[in-house]
Design an enzyme around this catalytic site. Structure first.
Site, short mmCIF file in Angstrom:
data_model
loop_
_atom_site.label_atom_id
_atom_site.label_comp_id
_atom_site.label_asym_id
_atom_site.label_seq_id
_atom_site.Cartn_x
_atom_site.Cartn_y
_atom_site.Cartn_z
CG HIS A 123 -2.06 0.75 1.39
ND1 HIS A 123 -1.84 2.68 1.69
CD2 HIS A 123 -3.10 1.31 1.45
CE1 HIS A 123 -2.87 2.73 1.74
NE2 HIS A 123 -3.93 2.24 1.50
CG ASP A 195 0.74 -1.74 6.16
OD1 ASP A 195 -0.41 -1.60 7.96
OD2 ASP A 195 0.74 -1.19 5.46
CD GLN A 198 -6.92 -3.83 4.58
OE1 GLN A 198 -8.36 -4.79 4.64
NE2 GLN A 198 -7.15 -2.75 4.50
CE LYS A 221 -7.00 1.06 6.14
NZ LYS A 221 -7.74 0.89 5.27
#
Ligand code: PMP
Length: 439
Positions: A123, A195, A198, A221
């Site tokens: 990303h 990261d 997600q 998220k």
């Protein structure tokens, strides 16, 4: 949290907006089917309950003597413990509260004392911040195995301070072998950042077991959409670096010429913090930590399998995937539909079926380029998703392929919209509750 898991795959948790009715372009309303968890997840009931409980006590933190200030301060500081428990942090790892993953990664980028190695599948939030600080990009190979070999080769060829890698791709959901990558990074003298924007909403992450040095994720998220994020990591780099922002709260002593800065986490949290956002994030960590992981994974896997199987049977569907040998993936299904522009399909799903998906390039332009597409659709699944939602999405796509859209759509300023647009676009009036408008 009620763990309901039966053949019909009901939602696993109560989330905000689960009974939201939205207008259809052809008239009437329908309950919204949310397939955009990967962009921003709705709030868990435990999160909104916690905020309701806390709101009357909201007051200044750290310096207030009032009772409400003391409660707010306790709540803010104990939120670090919730995050640390959720991630099983090591003793030398500190929890810094930020705005979101992007903020966390930019903060860490300002602290890294050397080069950072990244893959080209990241990303943009885990790609662009490193540019200013010696970024070295490794092109992903056709398999996970070969990609790992390329990372090893890059780290061995020239010393790097950090390997910055996604936990799960925001485009395909594919999960990287983090434990192996951590071992490799350490053997090569580098540290590893994950990261987890997600990954964290879908998998328990044990920083000590995986030997991960730094990790970032976003509250919005993780079912806590109230503007807070997290950077967790080893103290030494964070203490040695310049404060991320200069201002009150980040200092021990200020003179007219000299400043004595505080250590992390306060060093990087100048200014009045987002107390309620942080409390929400901590409540989400507590709630997810209490959820049976096996049940949650099974719920997500069943729904994702059902979605893939249903879409696979439709002519023209092509799934996006980076590697054929990735061992695991979270509940994200990205695909294209032959002959249909992704943005138009997304507009159709919204306008004619009250289904929300994401389309575009997902802030991962290099990855979309290597996958050979300039846009796709992404359906992402979360704790509030159900088999009924999945079946609605499959049916809507099948109907589109069979009959085409039943409305006209035009593109304006890069975005597809129904023409004419008949749905009201006003925000719900204050106090209107779940029903946005009276149509
Ligand atoms: N990394 C990944 C893998 C993401 O999916 C996202 C958000 N789409 C980000 C980073 C950035 O998150 P945020 O916008 O919350 O900063």
């Amino acid at each position: 949290m009620t763990a309901i898991l039966d053949q019909t795959c009901a939602p696993l948790a109560r989330v905000s907006g689960c009974d939201l009715r939205v207008p259809l372009v052809q008239g009437g309303t329908r309950v919204y089917a949310n397939f955009d968890y990967a962009a921003s997840a709705p709030a868990l009931a435990q999160v909104t309950d916690r905020l309701t409980e806390l709101l009357p006590f909201y007051a200044s933190v750290h310096r207030g003597a009032g009772y409400a200030s003391r409660i707010s301060t306790d709540c803010y500081e104990s939120s670090r413990d919730s995050v640390a428990r959720f991630l099983n942090c090591a003793d030398d790892q500190v929890v810094v509260f930020t705005r979101n993953t992007t903020d966390s990664l930019n903060l860490l980028a300002s602290c890294v004392p050397g080069d950072t190695v990244v893959l080209d599948i990241e990303h943009h939030a885990n790609f662009l911040p490193w540019t200013r600080h010696g970024r070295r990009v490794v092109p992903a190979a056709d398999t996970v195995e070969e990609t790992v070999r390329r990372v090893v080769a890059e780290l061995c060829a020239k010393p790097a301070a950090l390997l910055a890698i996604t936990g799960a791709s925001n485009v395909t959901g594919e999960v990287l072998p983090l434990e192996r990558l951590a071992t490799i990074a350490h053997q090569c003298g580098a540290r590893i950042l994950v990261d987890a924007a997600q990954l964290a909403p879908h998998r328990r992450i044990d920083l000590q077991a995986l030997d991960i040095d730094y990790l970032a994720f976003s509250g919005h998220k993780l079912y806590a959409p109230f503007g807070a994020g997290v950077l967790v990591g080893r103290r030494d780099w964070l203490d040695a670096a310049q404060p991320y922002l200069a201002g009150g709260g980040a200092v021990k002593e200020v003179g007219t010429t000299e400043t004595e800065w505080a250590c992390a986490p306060q060093r990087h949290e100048a200014g009045s913090p987002n107390v309620l956002g942080v409390a929400a994030l901590a409540a989400a960590c507590d709630a997810l930590g209490a959820l049976d992981e096996r049940t949650a994974i099974e719920h997500e896997r069943r729904l994702a399998d059902r979605l893939r199987a249903g879409l696979e049977a439709i002519a023209g569907v092509r799934f996006l995937r980076i590697w054929p040998d990735s061992a695991d993936s979270v509940g994200i299904v990205a695909f294209t539909l032959n002959g249909f522009e992704p943005g138009r399909v997304a507009a159709y799903l919204s306008a004619e079926h009250a289904i929300g998906v994401r389309d575009g390039r997902f802030c991962a332009h290099p990855l979309l380029a290597r996958l050979g597409v300039d846009g796709a659709l992404r359906a992402s699944i979360g704790l509030g998703s159900s088999a009924a939602d999945v079946d609605r999405l499959i049916e809507a796509i099948a109907t589109l392929v069979e009959r085409g859209p039943q409305w006209n759509y035009t593109r304006t300023d890069g975005q597809w919209n129904p023409a004419p647009e008949t749905r009201p676009r006003l925000a719900p009036e204050s106090g209107a509750g779940a029903a946005p408008c009276s149509f």
